[in-house]
Structures are given as structure tokens and as C-alpha cells.
Design a protein around this motif. Structure first.
Motif, PDB file in Angstrom:
ATOM      1  N   GLY A  58       0.826  -1.191   0.000  1.00  0.00           N
ATOM      2  CA  GLY A  58       0.000   0.000   0.000  1.00  0.00           C
ATOM      3  C   GLY A  58       0.859   1.239   0.000  1.00  0.00           C
ATOM      4  N   ILE A  59       0.344   2.286   0.613  1.00  0.00           N
ATOM      5  CA  ILE A  59       1.044   3.569   0.640  1.00  0.00           C
ATOM      6  C   ILE A  59       1.304   3.974   2.093  1.00  0.00           C
ATOM      7  N   ARG A  60       2.562   4.358   2.386  1.00  0.00           N
ATOM      8  CA  ARG A  60       2.919   4.815   3.737  1.00  0.00           C
ATOM      9  C   ARG A  60       3.396   6.259   3.689  1.00  0.00           C
ATOM     10  N   ASN A  61       3.427   6.907   4.862  1.00  0.00           N
ATOM     11  CA  ASN A  61       4.123   8.194   4.908  1.00  0.00           C
ATOM     12  C   ASN A  61       5.582   7.932   5.288  1.00  0.00           C
ATOM     13  N   ARG A  62       6.409   8.971   5.296  1.00  0.00           N
ATOM     14  CA  ARG A  62       7.854   8.717   5.425  1.00  0.00           C
ATOM     15  C   ARG A  62       8.239   8.233   6.814  1.00  0.00           C
ATOM     16  N   HIS A  63       7.284   8.317   7.764  1.00  0.00           N
ATOM     17  CA  HIS A  63       7.545   7.755   9.093  1.00  0.00           C
ATOM     18  C   HIS A  63       7.096   6.300   9.175  1.00  0.00           C
ATOM     19  N   GLY A  64       6.493   5.790   8.116  1.00  0.00           N
ATOM     20  CA  GLY A  64       6.120   4.377   8.072  1.00  0.00           C
ATOM     21  C   GLY A  64       4.665   4.103   8.400  1.00  0.00           C
ATOM     22  N   ARG A  65       3.882   5.158   8.652  1.00  0.00           N
ATOM     23  CA  ARG A  65       2.461   4.926   8.960  1.00  0.00           C
ATOM     24  C   ARG A  65       1.699   4.643   7.655  1.00  0.00           C
TER      25      ARG A  65
ATOM     26  N   ILE B 211       4.681   1.829  -1.557  1.00  0.00           N
ATOM     27  CA  ILE B 211       5.121   3.174  -1.931  1.00  0.00           C
ATOM     28  C   ILE B 211       5.109   4.026  -0.671  1.00  0.00           C
ATOM     29  N   THR B 212       6.076   4.927  -0.577  1.00  0.00           N
ATOM     30  CA  THR B 212       6.092   5.866   0.545  1.00  0.00           C
ATOM     31  C   THR B 212       6.082   7.283  -0.003  1.00  0.00           C
ATOM     32  N   TRP B 213       5.198   8.084   0.541  1.00  0.00           N
ATOM     33  CA  TRP B 213       5.103   9.469   0.083  1.00  0.00           C
ATOM     34  C   TRP B 213       5.675  10.422   1.118  1.00  0.00           C
ATOM     35  N   GLY B 214       6.475  11.384   0.639  1.00  0.00           N
ATOM     36  CA  GLY B 214       6.930  12.501   1.472  1.00  0.00           C
ATOM     37  C   GLY B 214       6.720  13.769   0.668  1.00  0.00           C
ATOM     38  N   PRO B 215       7.076  14.932   1.225  1.00  0.00           N
ATOM     39  CA  PRO B 215       6.849  16.173   0.485  1.00  0.00           C
ATOM     40  C   PRO B 215       7.658  16.213  -0.817  1.00  0.00           C
TER      41      PRO B 215
END
Ligand SMILES: Cc1cc2nc3c(=O)[nH]c(=O)nc-3n(C[C@H](O)[C@H](O)[C@H](O)COP(=O)(O)OP(=O)(O)OC[C@H]3O[C@@H](n4cnc5c(N)ncnc54)[C@H](O)[C@@H]3O)c2cc1C
Length: 274
Positions: free
Chosen positions: A75-82, A198-202
Motif C-alpha cells: 500500500g502507501i505509507r508516509n515517510r515515518h512508516g504509517r 510506496i512511501t510518500w513525502g513532500p
């Protein structure tokens, strides 16, 4: 269509897939590829369920599945792994009939190549001009031994992002433009279980996909001006993504210097008129 002849311009994944589909339908097929050798470079690919189904239709699904890795629920995480969203693999199979698949580009390319008659594949053949009338087309191409022409009932332009065939058919079209991001990628040995995710950050994204045989493909994309290069591309990725969640630092630590590819991303922003 037993005596019908198709000329496919370009021996990438698109061209070989089209050639195989036509061959399976009884067409005589000629693939013209400008590279001196038919081989796919690059790293990994995430084949979405529709692509896996297309390979099933070509009869290659079992071989590609054996050579790749069925994507574990990610799935998709944020850059902290959530986790921001999860893929429900069971639902994917129920609706689409298959999961997505991670595979090395070279494995997929070889599988397609081996399914085609070797006599249909021509390397060091650079297509220069396609002439079409309502009945038949002719394709002029350059070889180390001079210029040649083939006639065809069908020409498939599969010559990639900067397609000469497309430019010739739609001369007014502006062609590909920079999409605003640059991407690094690598295929590495990494046997620990990792979900395809996938991981999303700014302004940035990191993806990881197991591709079978103890290998993993990662990519990192960043919004940036075009044309950038770093003296050490791996160090540039570490600097930007090295403090993102696990296992991203471990993947970068397991990446040997020299295997990282970098490409600016271009796309056809304006649709073709037909
Ligand atoms: C960083 C990155 C990551 C990607 N990740 C994924 C992914 O995970 N999953 C996915 O499905 N897609 C992915 N893609 C997209 C995918 O790679 C492309 O859509 C696909 O490779 C295009 O294949 P193609 O055969 O159309 O073109 P190409 O692979 O570009 O092949 C074109 C071929 O035509 C030949 N050629 C060009 N001009 C001529 C000529 N005049 N005469 C003869 N031959 C010629 C070239 O030498 C080449 O072999 C990614 C792309 C990038 C850049």
C-alpha cells in the motif's frame, strides 16, 4: 491473416508484446530494433494486474509468475512508516483475477523474446521512414550493410518515448515533455520479506518491490529541475531518503555503488490527436 505481414518498430517490452500477440494470431512478424543486441537493461518493474492479465492472454503468465514475485499486500505509507492506505490482495484477485507482480525488466524482456521466432527479430535496424497508403505501408530502415525497405500490412510504432514513427504520423505534436521529477532506481540482492509498497513525502516518493529470486527493486523520485546529476547518485539518494522509515535505510545500505540508474521522467502531456 496467414500471409499478412506486420512490421514492429522497436524491440522493447511494448514491441515484443505486440509482436507476440500478432504472431499468435497467425501474422508474419518482423521486429526492427536499432540496438545491436536485443536486451533490456534497467531495474525492476511493477506489473499491475492488467499487465499480468495481458501476459496471461499471451500465454506467458505462468512463466512470468515463476520468474517474478507475486506482490504481497502493500500500500502507501508516509515517510515515518504509517500506512495511509492498504492494498487488499484478496479483493484484487476477486475483482481482477490476479495480484500485481514484481519482475526484473531483463527477465520479462527475455521471456517475451524467447517466445518469438528468432528469425523475426532484427537488430542494428534503425527505422528512418514509414510510408503508408490505404493498401500497404513501406518501412525504410538503416542497417550496417546499407538501407533496406520492407512492405507491411500493418506497422506498429513501438519505438519508445521519442518515437520516430509517432513524430512522422503526428508532426504537429509537441512530443514528450519533462514531468517535473527525476527518478533513481536499482535492483539489489535483498532476501528479507518486504511488502511491495510506496512511501510518500513532500515532493518525493520511494517505492520498493520484491522481484523474485532474493532480489528487490527500489526507486526514489523527487521533484527537481531537469538535467540534474550528482557525482555519486547513491549518496544523493541516501541524503534525501536515508532518514525515511525502515527498511529504506537498509535497502540503500544494501545497494552497491554503481548500480543506481537515474532518469528524468518525461511524458506525453498533450494527447495525440487520434
Ligand atoms: C523510472 C521508470 C520506472 C518505471 N516503472 C514502471 C513500472 O514499475 N511498471 C510499468 O509497467 N512501467 C514502468 N515504467 C514505464 C515503462 O518502463 C515503459 O512504459 C516501457 O518500458 C515502455 O516500453 P516500450 O517498449 O514502449 O518502449 P522502450 O522500452 O523505450 O523501447 C523502445 C525500443 O525501440 C527502439 N527504437 C527506438 N527508435 C527506433 C528506431 N527508429 N528504429 C528501431 N528501433 C528503435 C529502442 O532502441 C528501444 O529498444 C517506468 C519507467 C521509468 C522511466
Amino acid at each position: 491473416m496467414s500471409d499478412a505481414h506486420a512490421v514492429v518498430v522497436g524491440g522493447g517490452i511494448g514491441g515484443l508484446s505486440a509482436a507476440l500477440a500478432l504472431h499468435r494470431q497467425g501474422w508474419r512478424v518482423t521486429v526492427l530494433e536499432r540496438a545491436p543486441e536485443l536486451r533490456e537493461v534497467g531495474a525492476g518493474l511493477s506489473l499491475m494486474a492488467n499487465a499480468v492479465r495481458a501476459l496471461d492472454a499471451l500465454g506467458l503468465g505462468p512463466t512470468v509468475r515463476r520468474g517474478g514475485h507475486g506482490e504481497a499486500p502493500g500500500g502507501i505509507r508516509n515517510r515515518h512508516g504509517r500506512w495511509l492506505s492498504r492494498v487488499d490482495a484478496t479483493e484484487m484477485v476477486r475483482q481482477l483475477g490476479t495480484t500485481a507482480l514484481g519482475v526484473h525488466r531483463a527477465t520479462l524482456h527475455r521471456t517475451l523474446r524467447e517466445a518469438l521466432p528468432a528469425s523475426s527479430l532484427h537488430t542494428s535496424a534503425t527505422v528512418e521512414h514509414v510510408e503508408s497508403d490505404p493498401e500497404r505501408a513501406s518501412v525504410r530502415y538503416r542497417t550496417p550493410n546499407g538501407s533496406r525497405t520492407l512492405t507491411a500490412d500493418l506497422v506498429v510504432g513501438a519505438d519508445g518515448l521519442r518515437s520516430r514513427v509517432r513524430a512522422q504520423l503526428w508532426p504537429q505534436h509537441p512530443g514528450p515533455v519533462y514531468a517535473g521529477s527525476t527518478a533513481w532506481r536499482a535492483a539489489i540482492a535483498f532476501a528479507d520479506p518486504v511488502p511491495a509498497a510506496i512511501t510518500w513525502g513532500p515532493g518525493a516518493e520511494f517505492g520498493m518491490v520484491p522481484i523474485g529470486d532474493g532480489q528487490l527493486y527500489w526507486y526514489a523520485a523527487l521533484n527537481a529541475p531537469p538535467g540534474g546529476h550528482a557525482p555519486d547518485e547513491l549518496a544523493a539518494v541516501r541524503e534525501r531518503f536515508g532518514d525515511w522509515h525502515d527498511p529504506i535505510p537498509a535497502l540503500l545500505a544494501a545497494t552497491p555503488p554503481g548500480v543506481v540508474l537515474r532518469n528524468d521522467i518525461h511524458h506525453l502531456a498533450a494527447p495525440l490527436p487520434s
